[in-house]
Write an enzyme that holds these catalytic residues in place. Structure first.
Site, PDB file in Angstrom:
ATOM      1  N   CYS A  11      37.756 -83.513   2.549  1.00  6.87           N
ATOM      2  CA  CYS A  11      37.895 -84.346   3.753  1.00  6.87           C
ATOM      3  C   CYS A  11      36.598 -84.463   4.540  1.00  6.87           C
ATOM      4  O   CYS A  11      36.457 -85.365   5.369  1.00  6.87           O
ATOM      5  CB  CYS A  11      38.991 -83.779   4.646  1.00  6.87           C
ATOM      6  SG  CYS A  11      40.536 -83.622   3.767  1.00  6.87           S
ATOM      7  N   HIS A  42      38.583 -86.876  11.560  1.00 12.69           N
ATOM      8  CA  HIS A  42      39.326 -86.914  10.293  1.00 12.69           C
ATOM      9  C   HIS A  42      40.820 -86.979  10.623  1.00 12.69           C
ATOM     10  O   HIS A  42      41.304 -86.275  11.510  1.00 12.69           O
ATOM     11  CB  HIS A  42      39.003 -85.656   9.486  1.00 12.69           C
ATOM     12  CG  HIS A  42      39.860 -85.506   8.269  1.00 12.69           C
ATOM     13  ND1 HIS A  42      40.024 -86.511   7.358  1.00 12.69           N
ATOM     14  CD2 HIS A  42      40.609 -84.464   7.826  1.00 12.69           C
ATOM     15  CE1 HIS A  42      40.835 -86.097   6.399  1.00 12.69           C
ATOM     16  NE2 HIS A  42      41.207 -84.864   6.663  1.00 12.69           N
ATOM     17  N   ASN A  66      46.606 -89.247   5.542  1.00 13.37           N
ATOM     18  CA  ASN A  66      45.337 -88.570   5.260  1.00 13.37           C
ATOM     19  C   ASN A  66      44.782 -89.086   3.931  1.00 13.37           C
ATOM     20  O   ASN A  66      45.301 -88.763   2.870  1.00 13.37           O
ATOM     21  CB  ASN A  66      45.606 -87.057   5.195  1.00 13.37           C
ATOM     22  CG  ASN A  66      44.357 -86.239   4.949  1.00 13.37           C
ATOM     23  OD1 ASN A  66      43.292 -86.776   4.644  1.00 13.37           O
ATOM     24  ND2 ASN A  66      44.492 -84.936   5.067  1.00 13.37           N
TER      25      ASN A  66
HETATM   26  O1  UT7 Z   1      42.913 -82.801   5.340  1.00 12.23           O
HETATM   27  C1  UT7 Z   1      42.658 -81.590   4.718  1.00 12.23           C
HETATM   28  C2  UT7 Z   1      43.068 -80.415   5.486  1.00 12.23           C
HETATM   29  N1  UT7 Z   1      44.484 -80.394   5.671  1.00 12.23           N
HETATM   30  C3  UT7 Z   1      44.986 -80.289   6.875  1.00 12.23           C
HETATM   31  O2  UT7 Z   1      44.257 -80.286   7.842  1.00 12.23           O
HETATM   32  C4  UT7 Z   1      46.472 -80.102   6.978  1.00 12.23           C
HETATM   33  C5  UT7 Z   1      46.768 -78.955   7.880  1.00 12.23           C
HETATM   34  N2  UT7 Z   1      48.182 -78.586   7.931  1.00 12.23           N
HETATM   35  C6  UT7 Z   1      49.111 -79.364   8.515  1.00 12.23           C
HETATM   36  O3  UT7 Z   1      48.841 -80.466   8.943  1.00 12.23           O
HETATM   37  C7  UT7 Z   1      50.485 -78.779   8.699  1.00 12.23           C
HETATM   38  O4  UT7 Z   1      50.441 -77.412   8.399  1.00 12.23           O
HETATM   39  C8  UT7 Z   1      51.591 -79.455   7.843  1.00 12.23           C
HETATM   40  C9  UT7 Z   1      51.839 -80.854   8.355  1.00 12.23           C
HETATM   41  C10 UT7 Z   1      51.207 -79.455   6.390  1.00 12.23           C
HETATM   42  C11 UT7 Z   1      52.897 -78.668   8.019  1.00 12.23           C
HETATM   43  O5  UT7 Z   1      53.239 -78.579   9.385  1.00 12.23           O
HETATM   44  P1  UT7 Z   1      53.558 -77.161  10.058  1.00 12.23           P
HETATM   45  O6  UT7 Z   1      53.925 -77.434  11.453  1.00 12.23           O
HETATM   46  O7  UT7 Z   1      52.393 -76.246   9.811  1.00 12.23           O
HETATM   47  O8  UT7 Z   1      54.817 -76.714   9.267  1.00 12.23           O
HETATM   48  P2  UT7 Z   1      55.058 -75.357   8.442  1.00 12.23           P
HETATM   49  O9  UT7 Z   1      54.388 -75.430   7.130  1.00 12.23           O
HETATM   50  O10 UT7 Z   1      54.791 -74.175   9.315  1.00 12.23           O
HETATM   51  O11 UT7 Z   1      56.627 -75.447   8.221  1.00 12.23           O
HETATM   52  C12 UT7 Z   1      57.558 -75.416   9.313  1.00 12.23           C
HETATM   53  C13 UT7 Z   1      58.957 -75.701   8.783  1.00 12.23           C
HETATM   54  C14 UT7 Z   1      59.315 -74.877   7.552  1.00 12.23           C
HETATM   55  O12 UT7 Z   1      60.688 -74.582   7.600  1.00 12.23           O
HETATM   56  P3  UT7 Z   1      61.193 -73.134   8.086  1.00 12.23           P
HETATM   57  O13 UT7 Z   1      60.553 -72.154   7.161  1.00 12.23           O
HETATM   58  O14 UT7 Z   1      60.695 -72.994   9.510  1.00 12.23           O
HETATM   59  O15 UT7 Z   1      62.664 -73.245   7.980  1.00 12.23           O
HETATM   60  C15 UT7 Z   1      59.069 -75.855   6.409  1.00 12.23           C
HETATM   61  O16 UT7 Z   1      59.837 -75.538   5.276  1.00 12.23           O
HETATM   62  O17 UT7 Z   1      59.055 -77.072   8.385  1.00 12.23           O
HETATM   63  C16 UT7 Z   1      59.515 -77.148   7.021  1.00 12.23           C
HETATM   64  N3  UT7 Z   1      58.906 -78.329   6.398  1.00 12.23           N
HETATM   65  C17 UT7 Z   1      59.467 -79.546   6.439  1.00 12.23           C
HETATM   66  N4  UT7 Z   1      60.621 -79.999   6.967  1.00 12.23           N
HETATM   67  C18 UT7 Z   1      60.886 -81.314   6.845  1.00 12.23           C
HETATM   68  C19 UT7 Z   1      57.741 -78.392   5.743  1.00 12.23           C
HETATM   69  N5  UT7 Z   1      57.525 -79.665   5.344  1.00 12.23           N
HETATM   70  C20 UT7 Z   1      58.577 -80.384   5.751  1.00 12.23           C
HETATM   71  C21 UT7 Z   1      58.921 -81.745   5.639  1.00 12.23           C
HETATM   72  N6  UT7 Z   1      60.078 -82.164   6.198  1.00 12.23           N
HETATM   73  N7  UT7 Z   1      58.132 -82.634   5.013  1.00 12.23           N
END
Ligand code: UT7
Length: 332
Positions: free
Chosen positions: A115, A255, A285
């Site tokens: 990125c 980004h 992204n």
């Molecule tokens: O560009 C390159 C670098 N990449 C980035 O900068 C991305 C950085 N990361 C992120 O943007 C975020 O971490 C994500 C968008 C990938 C995920 O968001 P988050 O707020 O960090 O969610 P999480 O991974 O902590 O998950 C929270 C909950 C989990 O459920 P439980 O364990 O709390 O029950 C996940 O299983 O959300 C769940 N979850 C979803 N639910 C509905 C994860 N993905 C999804 C989804 N739909 N697509």
């Protein structure tokens, strides 16, 4: 007077097909509300069809750029393409683009910085111009992320899309163009964001395909923590180093990985949302593609001399910021 590299044109291209949150709901266990509130993304573009690689995006962007800037392709000295989804492992996608657009006198290469790729490539290109070695350099940032995204993994497939853009850099003796850049790498971040197989360490086998190892692996919340800290930190650092206060900055060009990371960066810089380029809701992204896509979307609002801070964080880990002064007023 110091010679600098200034952006004299920008163009971008995205494929027609729109993959919106509603369609994703039919593919994985997710919903529009979750995706919108956690990332800010509503839809992303997907490049469909056989034999359609990242060079398609790069070629369309560069063709448009040459036309817009009235540039003869044979006058281009160098083309650098930032991508993590090259058409093939080799040759470089930049070579394919150069051939497609008729840049017969240019040499070309790809760089891999995920990125942050566009910032790395922009910085490299600016050095070739500052030394006087080259007069016209094209920098492309483009990715076909759909080629490495697992559409059964709801934690990654909702984020990424396909697209990209290109800028033309030329020399200037005015106080315009690339003023400064701060770039960083931390290779230990590879554990949290990578594509495991398909390289020399683990070449493709039936087993690697079966195990879905040719897709992006991301430990989202870990990457989020680093991204939020590092992108904000480096943006504040480049302002301080160049004696810029929030009022001096016309635009933050961040980004587009997650709206929450963008908001945190703007906050740290003391910049209001009206000065932040944002198009994540339309394209998601696109990895190396996000920054030129932003410049292209906002081109008509940019004025000669505007101070822009470009900032990114991504796989590698890689991160950085570039401070530039925009080179031209909106063209009719
Ligand atoms: O560009 C390159 C670098 N990449 C980035 O900068 C991305 C950085 N990361 C992120 O943007 C975020 O971490 C994500 C968008 C990938 C995920 O968001 P988050 O707020 O960090 O969610 P999480 O991974 O902590 O998950 C929270 C909950 C989990 O459920 P439980 O364990 O709390 O029950 C996940 O299983 O959300 C769940 N979850 C979803 N639910 C509905 C994860 N993905 C999804 C989804 N739909 N697509």
């Amino acid at each position: 007077m110091k010679k600098r590299a200034v952006i004299t044109g920008v163009h971008a291209w995205v494929p027609e097909y729109v993959l919106d949150n509603k369609e994703l709901e039919t593919m994985v266990d997710t919903n529009d509300e979750w995706i919108t509130s956690r990332t800010g993304i509503k839809e992303r573009r997907i490049l469909k069809g056989e034999n359609q690689g990242t060079s398609v995006i790069g070629t369309e962007a560069v063709k448009g750029l040459l036309e817009k800037t009235n540039t003869n392709p044979e006058d281009i000295d160098l083309i650098i393409c930032a991508t993590v989804t090259p058409d093939m492992l080799f040759p470089a996608t930049a070579n394919i683009v150069a051939d497609n657009v008729g840049a017969k006198n240019s040499y070309s290469f790809d760089i891999s910085a995920a990125c942050s790729g566009f910032l790395y490539a922009l910085t490299i290109a600016s050095k070739f111009i500052e030394t006087g070695a080259h007069k016209k350099v094209i920098v492309i940032g483009a990715d076909k992320m759909s080629s490495i995204v697992n559409y059964q993994d709801r934690t990654t497939c909702i984020i990424f899309g396909d697209g990209g853009g290109a800028v033309l850099l030329e020399p200037t003796e005015e106080s315009l163009g690339i003023m400064d850049s701060l770039l960083h790498t931390d290779g230990s971040g590879a554990d949290f964001l990578h594509m495991r197989a398909g390289g020399s360490r683990k070449p493709a086998t039936l087993e690697t395909v079966k195990n879905r190892e040719h897709y992006v692996f991301q430990e989202g919340s870990m990457v989020f923590k680093f991204a939020v800290t590092k992108m904000a930190e480096v943006s504040a650092q480049i302002m301080k180093k160049n004696h810029l206060e929030a009022k001096d900055v016309a635009w933050l060009v961040p980004h587009q990985a997650n709206k929450r990371i963008i908001d945190a960066t703007a906050n740290r810089m003391g910049i209001g949302p009206e000065k932040v380029m944002l198009n994540i809701e339309k394209y998601g992204n696109t990895t190396a593609g996000t920054l030129p896509l932003c410049l292209w979307d906002y081109e008509s609002r940019l004025k000669k001399g505007d101070n822009l801070i470009l900032a990114a964080f991504g796989g590698g880990f890689t991160w950085g910021a570039v401070y530039l002064k925009w080179g031209y007023d909106p063209k009719p």
